[in-house]
Design a protein around this motif. Structure first.
Motif, PDB file in Angstrom:
ATOM      1  N   ASN A 171     -42.568  16.454  89.144  1.00  0.00           N
ATOM      2  CA  ASN A 171     -41.176  16.073  89.376  1.00  0.00           C
ATOM      3  C   ASN A 171     -40.478  17.027  90.336  1.00  0.00           C
ATOM      4  O   ASN A 171     -40.622  18.250  90.257  1.00  0.00           O
ATOM      5  CB  ASN A 171     -40.415  16.004  88.061  1.00  0.00           C
ATOM      6  N   LYS A 173     -37.145  17.786  90.995  1.00  0.00           N
ATOM      7  CA  LYS A 173     -36.062  18.679  90.603  1.00  0.00           C
ATOM      8  C   LYS A 173     -36.397  19.540  89.390  1.00  0.00           C
ATOM      9  O   LYS A 173     -36.004  20.698  89.305  1.00  0.00           O
ATOM     10  CB  LYS A 173     -34.794  17.857  90.314  1.00  0.00           C
ATOM     11  N   LEU A 174     -37.122  18.951  88.428  1.00  0.00           N
ATOM     12  CA  LEU A 174     -37.295  19.632  87.144  1.00  0.00           C
ATOM     13  C   LEU A 174     -38.744  19.966  86.822  1.00  0.00           C
ATOM     14  O   LEU A 174     -39.036  20.478  85.759  1.00  0.00           O
ATOM     15  CB  LEU A 174     -36.740  18.737  86.011  1.00  0.00           C
ATOM     16  N   PHE A 176     -42.799  20.929  86.364  1.00  0.00           N
ATOM     17  CA  PHE A 176     -43.505  22.141  85.922  1.00  0.00           C
ATOM     18  C   PHE A 176     -44.199  22.842  87.086  1.00  0.00           C
ATOM     19  O   PHE A 176     -44.252  24.071  87.136  1.00  0.00           O
ATOM     20  CB  PHE A 176     -44.532  21.739  84.853  1.00  0.00           C
ATOM     21  N   LEU A 177     -44.713  22.083  88.033  1.00  0.00           N
ATOM     22  CA  LEU A 177     -45.426  22.695  89.156  1.00  0.00           C
ATOM     23  C   LEU A 177     -44.471  23.512  90.022  1.00  0.00           C
ATOM     24  O   LEU A 177     -44.752  24.675  90.343  1.00  0.00           O
ATOM     25  CB  LEU A 177     -46.111  21.608  89.991  1.00  0.00           C
ATOM     26  N   ARG A 179     -41.606  24.723  89.143  1.00  0.00           N
ATOM     27  CA  ARG A 179     -41.166  25.874  88.334  1.00  0.00           C
ATOM     28  C   ARG A 179     -42.194  27.001  88.404  1.00  0.00           C
ATOM     29  O   ARG A 179     -41.862  28.156  88.662  1.00  0.00           O
ATOM     30  CB  ARG A 179     -41.028  25.465  86.868  1.00  0.00           C
ATOM     31  N   SER A 180     -43.489  26.620  88.178  1.00  0.00           N
ATOM     32  CA  SER A 180     -44.538  27.641  88.127  1.00  0.00           C
ATOM     33  C   SER A 180     -44.701  28.326  89.483  1.00  0.00           C
ATOM     34  O   SER A 180     -44.778  29.544  89.564  1.00  0.00           O
ATOM     35  CB  SER A 180     -45.870  27.010  87.718  1.00  0.00           C
ATOM     36  N   PHE A 182     -42.558  28.573  91.844  1.00  0.00           N
ATOM     37  CA  PHE A 182     -41.365  29.370  92.133  1.00  0.00           C
ATOM     38  C   PHE A 182     -41.436  30.711  91.407  1.00  0.00           C
ATOM     39  O   PHE A 182     -41.202  31.769  91.991  1.00  0.00           O
ATOM     40  CB  PHE A 182     -40.117  28.597  91.694  1.00  0.00           C
ATOM     41  N   GLN A 183     -41.814  30.660  90.136  1.00  0.00           N
ATOM     42  CA  GLN A 183     -41.896  31.890  89.350  1.00  0.00           C
ATOM     43  C   GLN A 183     -42.976  32.836  89.891  1.00  0.00           C
ATOM     44  O   GLN A 183     -42.831  34.044  89.843  1.00  0.00           O
ATOM     45  CB  GLN A 183     -42.185  31.581  87.875  1.00  0.00           C
ATOM     46  N   TYR A 190     -38.122  23.759  96.444  1.00  0.00           N
ATOM     47  CA  TYR A 190     -38.922  22.822  95.668  1.00  0.00           C
ATOM     48  C   TYR A 190     -39.483  21.724  96.569  1.00  0.00           C
ATOM     49  O   TYR A 190     -38.855  21.325  97.536  1.00  0.00           O
ATOM     50  CB  TYR A 190     -38.066  22.210  94.550  1.00  0.00           C
TER      51      TYR A 190
ATOM     52  N   PHE B  25     -53.562  24.199  82.580  1.00  0.00           N
ATOM     53  CA  PHE B  25     -52.286  24.018  83.264  1.00  0.00           C
ATOM     54  C   PHE B  25     -51.506  22.781  82.780  1.00  0.00           C
ATOM     55  O   PHE B  25     -50.354  22.905  82.354  1.00  0.00           O
ATOM     56  CB  PHE B  25     -52.504  23.982  84.781  1.00  0.00           C
ATOM     57  N   LEU B  41     -33.764  22.091  79.962  1.00  0.00           N
ATOM     58  CA  LEU B  41     -34.449  21.223  80.923  1.00  0.00           C
ATOM     59  C   LEU B  41     -33.588  21.033  82.170  1.00  0.00           C
ATOM     60  O   LEU B  41     -34.079  21.126  83.292  1.00  0.00           O
ATOM     61  CB  LEU B  41     -34.755  19.872  80.268  1.00  0.00           C
ATOM     62  N   ILE B  45     -33.421  25.204  85.806  1.00  0.00           N
ATOM     63  CA  ILE B  45     -34.518  24.460  86.421  1.00  0.00           C
ATOM     64  C   ILE B  45     -35.619  25.355  86.985  1.00  0.00           C
ATOM     65  O   ILE B  45     -36.610  24.872  87.506  1.00  0.00           O
ATOM     66  CB  ILE B  45     -34.012  23.524  87.544  1.00  0.00           C
ATOM     67  N   HIS B  46     -35.463  26.668  86.881  1.00  0.00           N
ATOM     68  CA  HIS B  46     -36.523  27.555  87.351  1.00  0.00           C
ATOM     69  C   HIS B  46     -37.349  28.117  86.210  1.00  0.00           C
ATOM     70  O   HIS B  46     -38.346  28.796  86.436  1.00  0.00           O
ATOM     71  CB  HIS B  46     -35.935  28.713  88.163  1.00  0.00           C
ATOM     72  N   VAL B  48     -40.008  28.699  83.441  1.00  0.00           N
ATOM     73  CA  VAL B  48     -41.309  28.211  82.987  1.00  0.00           C
ATOM     74  C   VAL B  48     -41.415  28.405  81.481  1.00  0.00           C
ATOM     75  O   VAL B  48     -41.813  27.510  80.736  1.00  0.00           O
ATOM     76  CB  VAL B  48     -42.460  28.940  83.708  1.00  0.00           C
ATOM     77  N   PHE B 261     -37.512  14.150  80.057  1.00  0.00           N
ATOM     78  CA  PHE B 261     -38.874  14.655  80.098  1.00  0.00           C
ATOM     79  C   PHE B 261     -39.301  15.281  78.783  1.00  0.00           C
ATOM     80  O   PHE B 261     -40.454  15.179  78.381  1.00  0.00           O
ATOM     81  CB  PHE B 261     -39.027  15.685  81.227  1.00  0.00           C
TER      82      PHE B 261
END
Lengths: 336, 297
Positions: A171, A173-174, A176-177, A179-180, A182-183, A190, B25, B41, B45-46, B48, B261
């Motif tokens: 996705n 905006k939200l 998991f990929l 997010r990961s 970015f972290q 994004y 993963f 959520l 948004i950053h 994990v 989600f």
């Protein structure tokens, strides 16, 4: 045909096998009345085979054989929602469905996507599958044992659940990929993984490969365990290193099983459906239309062009059928 | 074989870690997603690792939407797709279908596989070849005619139709898995039983079947898993809420822009648990079954 059938068993297995049993037990029944007192009336081999196969054959006739012929009939008929309401028999349409199919840009595009998808999937799975199989085959490595336990996990995930999970992963905006990444500091902006036509098909291969890779690893791993150990020892004595052992011994010996994996994975990758339904529904635009999706959409979405859908499904079946014949005739028996 | 050297060991360990990360993963994604609150959520948004975790999403699915009224206050979280209200119905349907398909394919598959490897008539060998080819038949080719026939005979929207279709589709695969197991048993066992007065069928039931318990288990697990995962067959044959399967409920969330989600991931996690537990418990059997079904004759 008969010769082909026999080649599936070990050469000569039919003859000696018959002789090993009680002489006269089966042949005797056929040629003369039973001489010895028989406690329970026994069916002949032929009768027993018929009786034991009757339920299977019946079920397969109803669910496999009959629909195959009926689909062929539908593909030569004009069947849309109106004809469907009126019911059997459907008006004859000749080759019209097939002609329209091959004039349909979307169908040709779907076929092309399917080939590209399958090619990527198979190449990645063979390379990665072999590498991971070699990795978990390492003795005396604690972590390899952990990997070995986990390897089958993706096989247990329902394809559609896998699709939903990757909706969240991808996705924009939200997800998991993003997010990961970015972290971990890999990206600052994004990325819209499935929304860009240029990358959507490739984005689709990742979840599919993730879910189906265990099968390839498993077959390769099983084959690795069956390789003769003494050949490697002899090579080592002659001073061959790990790489040369792999290239000159492992790879040639694994060729049959690699061929099996290529054929099986290609034919099943041609049928990808669940992940497409979940992640892209063919979009964006027509970037991820694949063969099964085409047949499904044409048949079960307005205007319910069942005839065209059946024709397209038949084309897909014929392509896979060629692979199947090759698998049966050449590979199945040899790769053990 | 010599063990790997020290540097090689390090490299192999890194490779193992990469593979483990790759496998875990998506699992991490579904777990993380299902534990998130709606607030995290959307606002963070950053993140994990969510700063706060919740069981609300599971409760929402497991109470079929009842739980929400008491605890969740935000407006957007009141949305609940209809199909989620049929969670237990769908779970039950999936279970009934998967168990029936397993039972049918095991029974019919064992009978046929035995005749192929032991009776060895010309036509049973043809049957084996036919099964090999049948495994390659695309489901979509079968589903279009089955839909047309089911529609005109009123067989759509029933569990029986789905069970028969899935069982018929999987039967060739079950035969391919079972045949090598039967073949690996020495035929002397049967011969001995027959000298003692057993019929051939009696020897099959009393000697072959009990000895093939590992093979039957392997085949049974795989049949259950494939059936539990099947989407296209029930999707084409059934549309009524009463006959939904779990994969159908999952697929109905696709394109629903209102669903969150976190709820979606909770549902996905609950639907994949049964087969994941099965695979982890019976790993050995699954491995053998999958290998047997692909090669060897």
């Amino acid at each position: 045909m008969a010769g082909g059938a026999r080649s599936l068993v070990a050469p000569g297995a039919v003859g000696p096998d018959r002789n090993r049993r009680h002489p006269g037990a089966e042949e005797g029944c056929v040629t003369r009345p039973a001489p010895a007192p028989i406690k329970v009336r026994e069916l002949s081999r032929r009768q027993l085979a018929l009786a034991m196969n009757a339920p299977s054959v019946l079920l397969m006739l109803v669910v496999l054989v009959f629909p195959l012929f009926y689909a062929l009939y539908l593909s030569f008929s004009r069947v849309r929602i109106g004809e469907l309401r009126r019911g059997f028999p459907f008006p004859f349409y000749g080759f019209e469905n097939y002609v329209r199919l091959f004039q349909d840009e979307l169908f040709l595009h779907s076929l092309q996507n399917t080939f590209v998808f399958a090619l990527i999937v198979v190449v990645v799975e063979v390379v990665l599958g072999l590498a991971i199989a070699l990795l978990i085959n390492q003795q005396g490595l604690w972590l390899s044992r952990v990997t070995r336990v986990l390897i089958l996990l993706p096989y247990a995930i329902p394809p559609i659940a896998n699709g939903l999970i990757w909706i969240y992963i991808y996705n924009f905006k939200l997800g998991f990929l993003n997010r990961s990444l970015f972290q971990l500091g890999f990206i600052e902006q994004y990325i819209d993984w499935t929304g860009i036509p240029e990358t959507a098909l490739y984005s689709l291969t990742v979840p599919y490969i993730w879910r189906t890779l265990p099968f390839a690893i498993l077959l390769f791993h099983a084959a690795l365990q069956g390789l003769p150990k003494d050949v490697y020892e002899a090579a080592r004595v002659d001073g061959a290193g790990a790489w040369r052992c792999f290239w000159h011994i492992t790879l040639p010996l694994m060729r049959p099983i690699i061929a099996v994996v290529v054929i099986l994975r290609t034919s099943f990758a041609f049928l990808v459906f669940d992940e497409v339904l979940a992640l892209t529904q063919g979009g964006p635009g027509d970037a991820t239309w694949v063969a099964s999706w085409f047949s499904y959409k044409k048949s079960f979405a307005p205007p319910f062009n069942i005839g065209l859908g059946a024709a397209s499904a038949y084309v897909l079946a014929l392509v896979i059928g060629l692979l199947a014949v090759f698998y049966v005739k050449v590979l199945y028996r040899r790769a053990q | 074989m010599n063990g790997p050297g020290r540097l090689q060991r390090q490299l192999l360990n890194i490779a193992n870690l990469l593979v483990i990360a790759m496998i875990l993963f998506p699992v991490a994604a579904v777990v993380q997603g299902s534990l998130m609150t709606e607030k995290v959520l959307h606002s963070d948004i950053h993140a994990v690792i969510p700063p706060e975790v919740t069981m609300e999403n599971f409760l929402l699915v497991l109470t079929q939407g009842e739980h929400r009224e008491e605890t969740q206050t935000s407006i957007t979280s009141t949305y609940m797709p209809d199909n989620l209200r049929a969670f237990y119905r769908a779970f039950g349907n999936s279970l009934v279908i998967a168990l029936s398909v397993t039972l049918i394919t095991l029974t019919l598959g064992a009978l046929s596989a035995y005749t192929i490897v032991r009776l060895r008539l010309r036509w049973t060998l043809w049957l084996l070849q036919l099964n090999l080819v049948a495994r390659f038949v695309p489901i979509i080719v079968l589903m279009i005619p089955l839909f047309v026939v089911g529609r005109s005979t009123g067989m759509l929207n029933s569990l029986t139709g789905v069970i028969l279709a899935e069982a018929g589709f999987l039967l060739p695969y079950s035969i391919l898995i079972l045949a090598p197991y039967f073949q690996s048993l020495p035929s002397e066992l049967e011969d001995a039983a027959r000298v003692d007065g057993c019929t051939r069928f009696g020897a099959f039931v009393r000697i072959i079947l009990p000895l093939s318990a590992p093979g039957l288990t392997a085949c049974g697990v795989i049949m259950f898993i494939v059936s539990w995962h099947e989407l296209l067959i029930p999707l084409v044959l059934n549309s009524d809420l009463d006959y939904m399967t779990l994969p159908m409920v999952l697929s109905s969330l696709v394109g629903d822009t209102n669903i969150l989600f976190n709820v979606m991931m909770a549902l996905a996690l609950l639907s994949l648990l049964p087969t994941v537990v099965l695979v982890l418990l019976l790993q050995r059997y699954v491995v053998h079954g999958l290998a047997a079904g692909a090669v060897k004759g």
